[in-house]
Design an enzyme around this catalytic site. Structure first.
Site, PDB file in Angstrom:
ATOM      1  N   CYS A  51       0.904  -1.177   0.119  1.00 12.67           N
ATOM      2  CA  CYS A  51       0.235  -0.130   0.039  1.00 12.67           C
ATOM      3  C   CYS A  51       0.898   1.137  -0.113  1.00 12.67           C
ATOM      4  O   CYS A  51       1.833   1.242   0.632  1.00 12.67           O
ATOM      5  CB  CYS A  51      -0.963   0.210   1.127  1.00 12.67           C
ATOM      6  SG  CYS A  51      -2.092  -1.304   1.323  1.00 12.67           S
ATOM      7  N   ARG A  87       3.639  -0.297  -4.832  1.00 18.50           N
ATOM      8  CA  ARG A  87       3.371  -0.472  -3.619  1.00 18.50           C
ATOM      9  C   ARG A  87       1.962  -1.561  -3.331  1.00 18.50           C
ATOM     10  O   ARG A  87       1.499  -1.938  -2.331  1.00 18.50           O
ATOM     11  CB  ARG A  87       3.526   0.155  -2.465  1.00 18.50           C
ATOM     12  CG  ARG A  87       4.724   0.807  -2.512  1.00 18.50           C
ATOM     13  CD  ARG A  87       4.726   2.207  -1.344  1.00 18.50           C
ATOM     14  NE  ARG A  87       4.648   1.474   0.072  1.00 18.50           N
ATOM     15  CZ  ARG A  87       5.706   1.285   0.766  1.00 18.50           C
ATOM     16  NH1 ARG A  87       6.911   1.494   0.032  1.00 18.50           N
ATOM     17  NH2 ARG A  87       5.571   1.000   1.716  1.00 18.50           N
ATOM     18  N   TRP A  91      -2.858  -2.812  -1.548  1.00 20.03           N
ATOM     19  CA  TRP A  91      -2.699  -3.814  -1.826  1.00 20.03           C
ATOM     20  C   TRP A  91      -3.501  -4.521  -0.585  1.00 20.03           C
ATOM     21  O   TRP A  91      -3.202  -4.619   0.351  1.00 20.03           O
ATOM     22  CB  TRP A  91      -1.064  -4.292  -1.755  1.00 20.03           C
ATOM     23  CG  TRP A  91      -0.812  -5.815  -1.895  1.00 20.03           C
ATOM     24  CD1 TRP A  91      -0.516  -6.266  -3.287  1.00 20.03           C
ATOM     25  CD2 TRP A  91      -0.573  -6.728  -1.127  1.00 20.03           C
ATOM     26  NE1 TRP A  91      -0.065  -7.716  -3.120  1.00 20.03           N
ATOM     27  CE2 TRP A  91      -0.210  -8.166  -2.020  1.00 20.03           C
ATOM     28  CE3 TRP A  91      -0.606  -7.077   0.268  1.00 20.03           C
ATOM     29  CZ2 TRP A  91       0.214  -9.181  -1.221  1.00 20.03           C
ATOM     30  CZ3 TRP A  91      -0.395  -8.249   0.979  1.00 20.03           C
ATOM     31  CH2 TRP A  91      -0.065  -9.511   0.028  1.00 20.03           C
ATOM     32  N   ASN A 117      -1.384   2.019   5.753  1.00 23.20           N
ATOM     33  CA  ASN A 117      -0.611   0.769   4.997  1.00 23.20           C
ATOM     34  C   ASN A 117      -0.399  -0.233   6.385  1.00 23.20           C
ATOM     35  O   ASN A 117       0.269   0.267   7.174  1.00 23.20           O
ATOM     36  CB  ASN A 117       0.647   1.442   4.528  1.00 23.20           C
ATOM     37  CG  ASN A 117       1.811   0.246   4.290  1.00 23.20           C
ATOM     38  OD1 ASN A 117       2.962   0.902   4.182  1.00 23.20           O
ATOM     39  ND2 ASN A 117       1.716  -0.871   4.068  1.00 23.20           N
ATOM     40  N   GLY A 118      -0.691  -1.406   6.040  1.00 27.58           N
ATOM     41  CA  GLY A 118      -0.283  -2.389   7.489  1.00 27.58           C
ATOM     42  C   GLY A 118      -1.622  -3.153   7.797  1.00 27.58           C
ATOM     43  O   GLY A 118      -2.488  -3.323   6.906  1.00 27.58           O
ATOM     44  N   GLU A 160      16.888 -17.408  -9.456  1.00 26.22           N
ATOM     45  CA  GLU A 160      16.571 -16.113 -10.060  1.00 26.22           C
ATOM     46  C   GLU A 160      15.904 -15.707 -11.381  1.00 26.22           C
ATOM     47  O   GLU A 160      14.964 -15.351 -11.510  1.00 26.22           O
ATOM     48  CB  GLU A 160      17.876 -14.829  -9.865  1.00 26.22           C
ATOM     49  CG  GLU A 160      17.683 -13.523 -10.221  1.00 26.22           C
ATOM     50  CD  GLU A 160      16.504 -12.798  -9.275  1.00 26.22           C
ATOM     51  OE1 GLU A 160      16.034 -13.481  -8.401  1.00 26.22           O
ATOM     52  OE2 GLU A 160      16.087 -11.767  -9.666  1.00 26.22           O
ATOM     53  N   LYS A 203      12.139 -14.652 -12.122  1.00 23.09           N
ATOM     54  CA  LYS A 203      11.891 -13.739 -12.800  1.00 23.09           C
ATOM     55  C   LYS A 203      10.755 -13.989 -13.792  1.00 23.09           C
ATOM     56  O   LYS A 203       9.654 -13.364 -14.089  1.00 23.09           O
ATOM     57  CB  LYS A 203      13.150 -13.082 -13.686  1.00 23.09           C
ATOM     58  CG  LYS A 203      13.953 -12.596 -13.088  1.00 23.09           C
ATOM     59  CD  LYS A 203      13.737 -10.930 -12.597  1.00 23.09           C
ATOM     60  CE  LYS A 203      12.779 -10.922 -11.304  1.00 23.09           C
ATOM     61  NZ  LYS A 203      13.775 -10.745 -10.105  1.00 23.09           N
ATOM     62  N   GLU A 227       7.323 -14.591 -12.079  1.00 20.48           N
ATOM     63  CA  GLU A 227       6.706 -13.038 -11.560  1.00 20.48           C
ATOM     64  C   GLU A 227       6.068 -12.331 -12.408  1.00 20.48           C
ATOM     65  O   GLU A 227       4.933 -11.879 -12.148  1.00 20.48           O
ATOM     66  CB  GLU A 227       7.861 -12.370 -11.059  1.00 20.48           C
ATOM     67  CG  GLU A 227       8.151 -12.483  -9.529  1.00 20.48           C
ATOM     68  CD  GLU A 227       9.457 -11.471  -9.193  1.00 20.48           C
ATOM     69  OE1 GLU A 227       9.310 -11.191  -7.876  1.00 20.48           O
ATOM     70  OE2 GLU A 227      10.507 -11.179 -10.003  1.00 20.48           O
ATOM     71  N   HIS A 285      17.456 -36.052  -9.316  1.00 21.06           N
ATOM     72  CA  HIS A 285      16.766 -36.637  -8.281  1.00 21.06           C
ATOM     73  C   HIS A 285      15.026 -36.052  -8.306  1.00 21.06           C
ATOM     74  O   HIS A 285      14.532 -36.102  -7.349  1.00 21.06           O
ATOM     75  CB  HIS A 285      17.351 -35.978  -6.979  1.00 21.06           C
ATOM     76  CG  HIS A 285      18.757 -36.671  -6.737  1.00 21.06           C
ATOM     77  ND1 HIS A 285      18.857 -38.225  -6.506  1.00 21.06           N
ATOM     78  CD2 HIS A 285      19.834 -36.046  -6.808  1.00 21.06           C
ATOM     79  CE1 HIS A 285      20.291 -38.204  -6.423  1.00 21.06           C
ATOM     80  NE2 HIS A 285      20.835 -37.140  -6.631  1.00 21.06           N
ATOM     81  N   LYS A 345       5.979  -4.450  -4.634  1.00 24.25           N
ATOM     82  CA  LYS A 345       7.622  -4.219  -4.640  1.00 24.25           C
ATOM     83  C   LYS A 345       7.915  -4.358  -3.332  1.00 24.25           C
ATOM     84  O   LYS A 345       9.082  -4.940  -3.004  1.00 24.25           O
ATOM     85  CB  LYS A 345       7.614  -2.898  -5.350  1.00 24.25           C
ATOM     86  CG  LYS A 345       9.062  -2.443  -5.133  1.00 24.25           C
ATOM     87  CD  LYS A 345       9.677  -2.990  -6.464  1.00 24.25           C
ATOM     88  CE  LYS A 345      11.293  -2.800  -6.671  1.00 24.25           C
ATOM     89  NZ  LYS A 345      11.924  -3.910  -7.289  1.00 24.25           N
TER      90      LYS A 345
HETATM   91  C1  G6P Z   1       9.115  -8.517  -2.945  1.00 21.40           C
HETATM   92  C2  G6P Z   1       9.448  -7.876  -4.389  1.00 21.40           C
HETATM   93  C3  G6P Z   1      10.766  -8.876  -4.853  1.00 21.40           C
HETATM   94  C4  G6P Z   1      11.794  -8.467  -3.782  1.00 21.40           C
HETATM   95  C5  G6P Z   1      11.421  -9.038  -2.386  1.00 21.40           C
HETATM   96  C6  G6P Z   1      12.317  -8.459  -1.195  1.00 21.40           C
HETATM   97  O1  G6P Z   1       8.628  -9.769  -3.182  1.00 21.40           O
HETATM   98  O2  G6P Z   1       8.427  -8.203  -5.196  1.00 21.40           O
HETATM   99  O3  G6P Z   1      11.371  -8.281  -5.962  1.00 21.40           O
HETATM  100  O4  G6P Z   1      12.746  -9.111  -4.103  1.00 21.40           O
HETATM  101  O5  G6P Z   1       9.989  -8.399  -2.151  1.00 21.40           O
HETATM  102  O6  G6P Z   1      12.233  -7.092  -1.002  1.00 21.40           O
HETATM  103  P1  G6P Z   1      13.709  -6.497  -0.516  1.00 21.40           P
HETATM  104  O7  G6P Z   1      13.093  -5.035  -0.665  1.00 21.40           O
HETATM  105  O8  G6P Z   1      13.626  -6.672   1.049  1.00 21.40           O
HETATM  106  O9  G6P Z   1      14.778  -6.634  -1.281  1.00 21.40           O
END
Ligand code: G6P
Length: 608
Positions: free
Chosen positions: A2, A27, A74, A100-101, A481, A485, A488, A504, A603
């Site tokens: 949020c 956010r 969010w 937010n929270g 990673e 990507k 996501e 395995h 994010k």
């Molecule tokens: C969310 C984001 C990711 C990020 C993760 C950790 O899931 O979508 O892109 O890697 O949070 O966030 P940070 O700000 O702690 O790196």
């Protein structure tokens, strides 16, 4: 999650609030809303869906008022409907609040307020807050918010306004971030300084428990004990333009292409590429304090956790200290063994991820010194740490992390080198390491030149249902990673696996329809990885190989080969992840996905 924003001054608030929210949409984007105060009455506009839907609804006719608050959501409590969108109001519409929270005890408080006659119109916990303020308000909003927060438990950042005290916003935080933006004859509130970049660079980060009263000409802050507080003003050096798309179609594309500069900026000031000397401020990594550590603990979430996995290879390999890596969300619930002989390193782009913050606090309580690798200056993790090594990636807006990851890897390499030095194993960087670092930005540029090949690969494989990513050693986290990507942003199921573990389990998935991305640079693991590549090919899998040299053996086995520049093994992941980022990006674009704001994600995850 949020995003919240508030304005009080002489300008019309609505356009400012909408502009600020645009910068905070990373956010959350389940709904958006604004409230402005004019002639003693609030006008509230809300819409489910993205901010663009709210803007469409307004159709150029913005509500009047020079005081206002805005929110992009969010969803946690209550579905993403209009009724549950923020701002939420009290019974009479005289109090408006954004949040937010999560207020954990909101059901009890809601029942108590209902018993007193308060009428509720949403399923949110936020609405409870608006009614608590209504209940507590006797002409002083600051006092009312202090009282209201005493009734509520949980994590919150709130901004509230009342028609009973026009021209004033009151904000409070416990957990999620709040910054005050300091202007001339106007002041701002936001979740993140990025939201305020067009108007002010002077910001005050509120501490946990703070309550602040914000008017056009004054700021008043009290801490959790109610004591008046002076909090220092930070100047944010980011360029407002850095939070724009700069001609790219998506933030993610821009951020991928910014990596050469971001990595160069991050290295600047931390290492001399002429002498290999490592300059770190503070004593945390001095020989004396490093002598007191018997291990390192790396804590992070998401992509930052993948960086931590690579950090383990770097620190163990270079500094010969044992390293443990954990997710923030797991660490704090497993009775970990940590003490003052453990150096804890928190890795986070935002510096606000709730699970990472909580895990670091846990390590802190156990007496462990804390080093933070963060991108957001002034963020919570930066402020709680004994020492901060910033990544200078600039604002990262695309939800899928790219440049934050590669800059984290660059910092982790320097941390490993510094630990090695302080343990008396090597002074500064070796000549080979210096050369490799100096060449890294150019090598990144060269890697980005592969983009047309990745576009064509994306065209070919965009309809695949599943993907497997394989790598060994330092490239196992890169495989994770690459898979993350793709998942996501394109919603294709993808798994990252250590190449040697394929037999395995995942090998059962391999058939002529499964694309397998194999990371096979010319490092100590190449031969072993080639054996795994053979296993894929002998089961008719489609092999897409990322390697570092023209290699006949690989060419004879692979369906597609991508040759990236070669560097020292410790820095190779910074280059090898780039084609995977570009691939995920182009697949998502081809599939018509919302690249910068993928569904269900945010994010900055400021709730548990
Ligand atoms: C969310 C984001 C990711 C990020 C993760 C950790 O899931 O979508 O892109 O890697 O949070 O966030 P940070 O700000 O702690 O790196």
């Amino acid at each position: 999650m949020c995003g919240i924003v508030g304005y009080v001054g002489e300008k019309q608030a609505a356009p400012l609030l909408l502009e600020g929210l645009k910068r905070l949409e990373y956010r959350g984007y389940d709904s958006a809303g604004i409230a402005t105060l004019s002639n003693g009455r609030f006008t509230v506009h809300r819409s489910p869906g993205k901010l663009s839907q709210l803007i469409e609804r307004l159709n150029g006719s913005y509500p009047a008022g020079t005081t206002g608050i805005g929110h992009t959501r969010w969803a946690t409590h209550g579905r993403p409907t209009e009724a549950n969108a923020h701002p939420q109001t009290d019974c009479s519409g005289n109090v408006v609040a954004v949040h937010n929270g999560i207020f954990e005890n909101f059901p009890e408080r809601k029942a108590a307020l209902q018993a007193k006659g308060h009428r509720f119109t949403s399923e949110t916990d936020t609405e409870v807050f608006a009614h608590e303020v209504e209940e507590a308000f006797t002409g002083d909003l600051f006092a009312a918010v202090q009282k209201a927060t005493r009734h509520l438990r949980g994590a919150y950042a709130v901004v509230v306004s009342s028609s009973g005290e026009p021209g004033v916003l009151v904000t409070a935080r416990s957990g999620p971030p709040i910054v005050l933006g300091v202007g001339q004859g106007e002041n701002f509130v936001a979740s993140d300084p990025v939201a305020l970049a067009p108007w002010t660079r002077d910001v005050i980060f509120l501490e946990d428990g703070d309550v602040a009263r914000v008017s056009a000409s004054s700021l008043r802050i009290a801490d959790s004990e109610g004591r008046e507080r002076e909090r220092s003003t930070h100047r944010i050096v980011w360029d407002a333009v850095a939070a724009e798309k700069g001609g790219y179609r998506h933030f993610m594309a821009k951020e991928i292409h910014e990596q050469p500069t971001a990595v160069a900026e991050t290295l600047g000031g931390k290492v001399s590429l002429e002498t290999g000397e490592l300059s770190f401020r503070g004593t945390l990594l001095s020989p004396e304090s490093v002598a007191g550590f018997d291990r390192v603990l790396l804590l992070a979430c998401g992509t930052s956790w993948h960086a931590a996995l690579i950090g383990k290879f770097l620190i163990e390999g270079m500094a010969r200290l044992p390293v443990e890596v954990d997710y923030g969300s797991e660490f704090r619930y497993r009775r970990p063994v940590v003490n003052e002989r453990t150096l804890t390193v928190g890795i986070s782009q935002s510096g606000e991820t709730a699970d990472t913050v909580a895990a670091l606090s846990e390590a802190r309580r156990a007496g462990s010194p804390l080093l933070a690798i963060v991108n957001m200056p002034g963020s919570q993790i930066a402020r709680m740490a004994d020492a901060v090594f910033p990544t200078h990636a600039g604002p990262e807006i695309g939800v899928a992390s790219t440049k934050a990851f590669t800059t984290q890897l660059a910092v982790l390499f320097l941390v490993a080198a510094k630990l090695r030095e302080s343990r008396g194993l090597e002074r500064g960087l070796t000549g080979e390491e210096r050369k490799a670092l100096a060449h890294l930005p150019a090598a990144l540029k060269e890697t980005l030149d592969l983009e047309p090949q990745l576009e064509s690969l994306a065209r070919e494989y965009q309809t695949a249902r599943d993907f497997l990513f394989l790598g060994r050693g330092l490239h196992y986290p890169v495989a994770l990673e690459g898979a993350l990507k793709l998942k996501e942003i394109s919603y294709i199921h993808a798994e990252g696996y250590p190449a040697g573990e394929m037999k395995h389990g995942p090998i059962a998935l391999v058939d002529e329809k499964l694309p397998v991305v194999v990371l096979a640079p010319h490092d100590g693991w190449r031969e072993k990885t080639i054996s795994n590549l053979r296993e894929v090919k002998s089961r008719d899998g489609i092999a897409i190989v990322v390697t570092t040299r023209q290699d006949e053996e690989i060419a004879s086995l692979a369906d597609r080969v991508l040759v990236i520049p070669e560097t020292i093994p410790e820095l190779q992941p910074i280059l090898s992840v780039v084609p995977l980022q570009l691939f995920a990006y182009h697949v998502a674009v081809r599939r018509g996905c919302d690249v910068d704001q993928p569904r269900n994600l945010a994010k900055s995850v400021t709730v548990e």
